[in-house]
Design an enzyme around this catalytic site. Structure first.
Site, mmCIF file in Angstrom:
data_model
loop_
_atom_site.group_PDB
_atom_site.id
_atom_site.type_symbol
_atom_site.label_atom_id
_atom_site.label_comp_id
_atom_site.label_asym_id
_atom_site.label_seq_id
_atom_site.Cartn_x
_atom_site.Cartn_y
_atom_site.Cartn_z
ATOM 1 N N THR A 13 0.821 -1.205 0.000
ATOM 2 C CA THR A 13 0.000 0.000 0.000
ATOM 3 C C THR A 13 0.857 1.258 0.000
ATOM 4 O O THR A 13 0.421 2.314 -0.457
ATOM 5 C CB THR A 13 -0.910 0.014 1.225
ATOM 6 O OG1 THR A 13 -0.112 -0.109 2.417
ATOM 7 C CG2 THR A 13 -1.908 -1.144 1.174
ATOM 8 N N ASP A 123 5.564 -2.881 14.036
ATOM 9 C CA ASP A 123 5.153 -3.584 12.813
ATOM 10 C C ASP A 123 5.954 -4.870 12.601
ATOM 11 O O ASP A 123 6.267 -5.236 11.471
ATOM 12 C CB ASP A 123 5.327 -2.658 11.608
ATOM 13 C CG ASP A 123 4.539 -3.127 10.383
ATOM 14 O OD1 ASP A 123 3.534 -3.835 10.559
ATOM 15 O OD2 ASP A 123 4.937 -2.784 9.253
#
Length: 280
Positions: A13, A123
């Site tokens: 993305t 993350d």
């Protein structure tokens, strides 16, 4: 531009990652091409903070340069081999404990270094841990992609971070968060390497928390108030499982080890194996 694109090796993305050759040094580099200029500015700012850390000593990807070409925001890194996700797909089998052990140690060193300068990675997952050169340096790894990293002062209660399957319970419950959330993700990642599947499954925070409670026991009721009031009483949903768990055991399993403590654990130091050898 001093780089020529050889091939595109990743896409998400955020944009794309291209494998390039630096025309000045004739070395390969990985260039992250971002769609959003704001993401570019934030990641470069974070990478500049990381310059205080030795990337080799602390197992972090080496940040080389940042630039804008033809309205494209680019960040150049050292070119690494493949991600742990790619390795698992190619092998189609779990890693052994002897393979997981060095990965564990290296990621603990990385997280300890980040904690030392007050950064949360947020993350951690298989895609963001890369082998440096698996043929020449088996299971030498580095942490990559600091686009979602943040300083401890930036976090706030109720913010949602981390991939769902790697999300620490305090994040899902809307409780105060700290660098400790990265240690939860590390545990999930290591379990994935050993089991070939996520230890906590679900498509939502609710589903994942339900699995956590089934396996580790239920947190105190007051911690469940608020976040889950809107979607049902999680306490009732897992009561049948948690009643069988001793209260002291529950308290113990919900404690979080630090990176430094984990580096001294027998799994990493292998001290328990030495003791076993002496007993034989």
């Amino acid at each position: 531009m001093d780089n020529t694109i050889l091939e595109f090796i990743g896409e998400g993305t955020f944009g794309k990652v291209a494998k390039c050759v630096n025309l000045k040094t004739n070395e390969n580099t990985a260039i992250k091409i971002l769609k959003d200029v704001n993401d570019y500015a934030e990641e470069v700012e974070m990478l500049e903070k990381l310059r205080t850390l030795d990337p080799e000593k602390n197992n972090l990807v080496r940040f080389e340069d940042s630039f804008i070409v033809d309205d494209k925001s680019c960040i150049a890194f050292e070119c690494l081999d493949r991600s742990l996700w790619d390795l698992m797909v190619q092998r189609e089998e779990r890693l052994t404990l002897n393979e997981i052990r060095p990965i564990t140690r290296q990621l603990l060193v990385a997280l300890n270094a980040l904690k030392g300068i007050g950064l949360l990675y947020t993350d951690l997952k298989l895609d963001n841990v890369m082998l440096v050169n698996h043929q020449d340096q088996p299971f030498r790894v580095k942490l990559i992609d600091f686009g979602l990293a943040m300083t401890a002062s930036e976090v706030w209660e109720g913010m949602i971070v981390q991939p769902c399957a790697y999300r620490a319970p305090e994040v899902s419950l809307g409780l105060p968060i700290s660098e400790a959330i990265d240690m939860w993700s590390l545990g999930c990642l290591l379990a994935r390497l050993f089991l070939c599947q996520n230890i906590f499954n679900g498509d939502s925070s609710y589903d994942v928390m339900k699995t956590i409670c089934c396996l580790l026991g239920q947190p105190q009721d007051h911690l469940l108030d608020g976040e889950f009031d809107q979607i049902g009483n999680l306490a009732d949903a897992v009561n049948v499982y948690s009643n069988a768990i001793d209260e002291v055991e529950v308290e113990d399993t919900w404690m979080r080890i630090t990176p430094q403590q984990a580096l001294e654990h027998s799994f990493v130091t292998m001290s328990h194996l030495a003791d076993y050898a002496h007993r034989k």
